[in-house]
Write an enzyme that holds these catalytic residues in place. Structure first.
Site, PDB file in Angstrom:
ATOM      1  N   GLU A 190       0.841  -1.200   0.000  1.00 23.89           N
ATOM      2  CA  GLU A 190       0.000   0.000   0.000  1.00 23.89           C
ATOM      3  C   GLU A 190       0.876   1.249   0.000  1.00 23.89           C
ATOM      4  O   GLU A 190       1.966   1.248   0.564  1.00 23.89           O
ATOM      5  CB  GLU A 190      -0.906  -0.010   1.238  1.00 23.89           C
ATOM      6  CG  GLU A 190      -1.937  -1.133   1.149  1.00 23.89           C
ATOM      7  CD  GLU A 190      -2.843  -1.234   2.376  1.00 23.89           C
ATOM      8  OE1 GLU A 190      -3.964  -1.723   2.203  1.00 23.89           O
ATOM      9  OE2 GLU A 190      -2.446  -0.846   3.489  1.00 23.89           O
ATOM     10  N   CYS A 208       3.570   8.610   0.743  1.00 22.81           N
ATOM     11  CA  CYS A 208       4.122   7.723   1.757  1.00 22.81           C
ATOM     12  C   CYS A 208       4.236   6.351   1.074  1.00 22.81           C
ATOM     13  O   CYS A 208       3.232   5.749   0.713  1.00 22.81           O
ATOM     14  CB  CYS A 208       3.178   7.682   2.949  1.00 22.81           C
ATOM     15  SG  CYS A 208       3.660   6.485   4.190  1.00 22.81           S
ATOM     16  N   CYS A 224       6.758  -6.883   6.709  1.00 24.71           N
ATOM     17  CA  CYS A 224       7.899  -6.329   7.452  1.00 24.71           C
ATOM     18  C   CYS A 224       8.466  -7.414   8.352  1.00 24.71           C
ATOM     19  O   CYS A 224       7.718  -8.224   8.900  1.00 24.71           O
ATOM     20  CB  CYS A 224       7.444  -5.138   8.297  1.00 24.71           C
ATOM     21  SG  CYS A 224       8.817  -4.235   9.057  1.00 24.71           S
ATOM     22  N   CYS A 255       2.222  -1.896  15.533  1.00 26.67           N
ATOM     23  CA  CYS A 255       2.121  -1.620  14.091  1.00 26.67           C
ATOM     24  C   CYS A 255       1.411  -2.755  13.353  1.00 26.67           C
ATOM     25  O   CYS A 255       1.770  -3.923  13.504  1.00 26.67           O
ATOM     26  CB  CYS A 255       3.525  -1.417  13.514  1.00 26.67           C
ATOM     27  SG  CYS A 255       3.521  -1.096  11.748  1.00 26.67           S
ATOM     28  N   SER A 300      12.286   6.141  14.184  1.00 27.18           N
ATOM     29  CA  SER A 300      11.109   5.819  14.999  1.00 27.18           C
ATOM     30  C   SER A 300      11.607   5.372  16.363  1.00 27.18           C
ATOM     31  O   SER A 300      11.983   4.218  16.539  1.00 27.18           O
ATOM     32  CB  SER A 300      10.311   4.694  14.324  1.00 27.18           C
ATOM     33  OG  SER A 300       9.949   5.095  13.034  1.00 27.18           O
TER      34      SER A 300
HETATM   35  N1  SAH Z   1      10.000   0.696   9.438  1.00 25.91           N
HETATM   36  C1  SAH Z   1      10.139   2.122   9.304  1.00 25.91           C
HETATM   37  C2  SAH Z   1       9.139   2.672   8.336  1.00 25.91           C
HETATM   38  C3  SAH Z   1       7.697   2.616   8.814  1.00 25.91           C
HETATM   39  S1  SAH Z   1       7.295   4.231   9.158  1.00 25.91           S
HETATM   40  C4  SAH Z   1      10.084   2.774  10.660  1.00 25.91           C
HETATM   41  O1  SAH Z   1       9.812   2.079  11.618  1.00 25.91           O
HETATM   42  O2  SAH Z   1      10.378   3.950  10.760  1.00 25.91           O
HETATM   43  C5  SAH Z   1       5.834   4.135  10.005  1.00 25.91           C
HETATM   44  C6  SAH Z   1       5.847   5.041  11.220  1.00 25.91           C
HETATM   45  O3  SAH Z   1       4.610   4.861  11.889  1.00 25.91           O
HETATM   46  C7  SAH Z   1       6.930   4.665  12.223  1.00 25.91           C
HETATM   47  O4  SAH Z   1       7.394   5.806  12.882  1.00 25.91           O
HETATM   48  C8  SAH Z   1       6.158   3.786  13.190  1.00 25.91           C
HETATM   49  O5  SAH Z   1       6.782   3.687  14.432  1.00 25.91           O
HETATM   50  C9  SAH Z   1       4.837   4.502  13.232  1.00 25.91           C
HETATM   51  N2  SAH Z   1       3.728   3.652  13.651  1.00 25.91           N
HETATM   52  C10 SAH Z   1       3.627   2.322  13.538  1.00 25.91           C
HETATM   53  N3  SAH Z   1       2.435   1.898  14.027  1.00 25.91           N
HETATM   54  C11 SAH Z   1       1.779   3.016  14.435  1.00 25.91           C
HETATM   55  C12 SAH Z   1       0.486   3.244  14.991  1.00 25.91           C
HETATM   56  N4  SAH Z   1      -0.346   2.252  15.204  1.00 25.91           N
HETATM   57  N5  SAH Z   1       0.130   4.514  15.278  1.00 25.91           N
HETATM   58  C13 SAH Z   1       0.979   5.542  15.009  1.00 25.91           C
HETATM   59  N6  SAH Z   1       2.204   5.382  14.485  1.00 25.91           N
HETATM   60  C14 SAH Z   1       2.600   4.139  14.195  1.00 25.91           C
END
Ligand code: SAH
Length: 346
Positions: free
Chosen positions: A94, A107, A114, A121, A220
């Site tokens: 997506e 995005c 993953c 997540c 993150s």
């Molecule tokens: N794997 C990479 C790219 C994914 S980015 C990473 O971790 O940075 C997606 C972003 O959304 C990351 O900052 C992740 O921590 C955040 N994220 C994941 N699940 C989430 C949720 N349920 N609510 C808000 N942010 C979330």
């Protein structure tokens, strides 16, 4: 359907030039085709109108263009668009178009599923099937640029690698895609408008610094206390904060770029003064920006967004320490397009 023909976009420009020379044509023809593939993002040989019919037929006999197909497009009440993108082997990822008053941000995903296991997540619940190829990342950008022009009357302005997958675990392909997106022979976008977001793979952050990449880095973080971070992002046990911090120091010493941290404050997990203190200690070595992201619920309620007092505490403590802080509102929640919600549910 799988095909034995080679994907023409796996060839470098040099290889394309050679192909034409070996087939009795001129090397220059390779440049023309390269331009069609990467600058004009052509999806068929038919489209290549300044190439003779015979040559197009010859290309057709030898190659395919394994372009993505937007299988389904959903639009949110807030204008956000989510594309379910079908890859040539039938797998789906997506990508999301996020419009604001001045910008359109894409995005994009870097992997199918993953391999990391962040507890909050939705993508983490999908097994990692494979890495995306450079052209599959490139195509997501092209699709969103076209949608931006169609629905918002302007080109795409920014790209964030915040879709499915961990970009630094598919580093080579991400880099190749960014090269096609930014080079004048490709889409010609500025690397300053691209951010790669990582859960924090220390070795690869150092590699990015050594490669002198020109795009931005977001980490993150979600907690700067090992015990807490490992409980919500278990791979932190393998890549502990000490190593992450050391890699970021290296990154900063080489690039002098502000580091962005993504951070969700959850009730009962990281909502105390002690947690905010640890964050400040972790990031104050370099100019930093903390994006406080709204939590997008994905499950049974194990995680709850912290209350506004906890957020205010974070904001005032960070500001007192001269750390820029922004509070990021969720976009596209109603179509499961917000951060952490991408899970091929459409
Ligand atoms: N794997 C990479 C790219 C994914 S980015 C990473 O971790 O940075 C997606 C972003 O959304 C990351 O900052 C992740 O921590 C955040 N994220 C994941 N699940 C989430 C949720 N349920 N609510 C808000 N942010 C979330």
């Amino acid at each position: 359907m799988e095909t034995a023909k080679k994907d023409i976009r796996a060839l470098t420009k040099e290889q394309l030039r050679e192909f034409f020379v070996n087939n009795g044509d001129q090397a220059f023809r390779g440049n023309q085709v390269y331009e069609w593939l990467w600058n004009k993002a052509a999806y068929t040989f038919e489209d290549m109108t300044n190439i003779s019919k015979e040559t197009r037929q010859m290309l057709e006999e030898n190659f395919v263009i394994n372009h993505i197909k937007v299988d389904q497009m959903q639009r949110s009440n807030d204008g956000t668009i989510k594309n379910a993108v079908r890859l040539h082997d039938g797998l789906i990822v997506e990508s999301v178009l996020i419009p604001t008053a001045k910008r359109t941000t894409a995005c994009v995903s870097s992997q199918v599923g993953c391999s990391l296991d962040c507890k909050f997540c939705a993508t983490a619940r999908l097994k990692r099937m494979r890495n995306l190829n450079p052209d599959e990342i490139f195509d997501q950008v092209v699709a969103i640029d076209r949608e931006s022009r169609l629905y918002f009357d302007r080109p795409l302005s920014n790209i964030v690698f915040m879709g499915m997958g961990e970009p630094l675990m598919n580093y080579n392909n991400v880099l190749k895609a960014i090269d096609k997106i930014t080079s004048p022979e490709g889409l010609g976008m500025s690397p300053k408008r691209i951010v790669v977001s990582t859960s924090g793979v220390p070795k690869m952050i150092k590699k990015m610094a050594d490669d002198e990449v020109k795009f931005g880095l977001a980490v993150s973080l979600h907690s700067a206390i090992d015990e807490v971070r490992t409980s919500i992002m278990p791979f932190n046990a393998t890549f502990p904060l000490k190593d992450l911090r050391e890699a970021l120091e290296y990154w900063y010493s080489k690039t002098k770029n502000t580091i962005t941290y993504e951070y969700v404050v959850w009730d009962g997990i990281n909502d105390t003064k002690n947690d905010a203190d640890a964050l400040i200690q972790f990031c104050k070595f370099a100019p930093s920006k903390v994006n406080l992201i709204e939590y997008n619920p994905i499950d049974d309620g194990e995680f709850q967004q912290a209350n506004s007092q906890a957020l205010d505490m974070y904001i005032s403590m960070l500001e007192k320490n001269n750390i820029t802080v922004t509070v990021r509102r969720s976009r596209g929640k109603d179509i499961d397009a917000a951060c952490g919600q991408l899970a091929n549910k459409s």
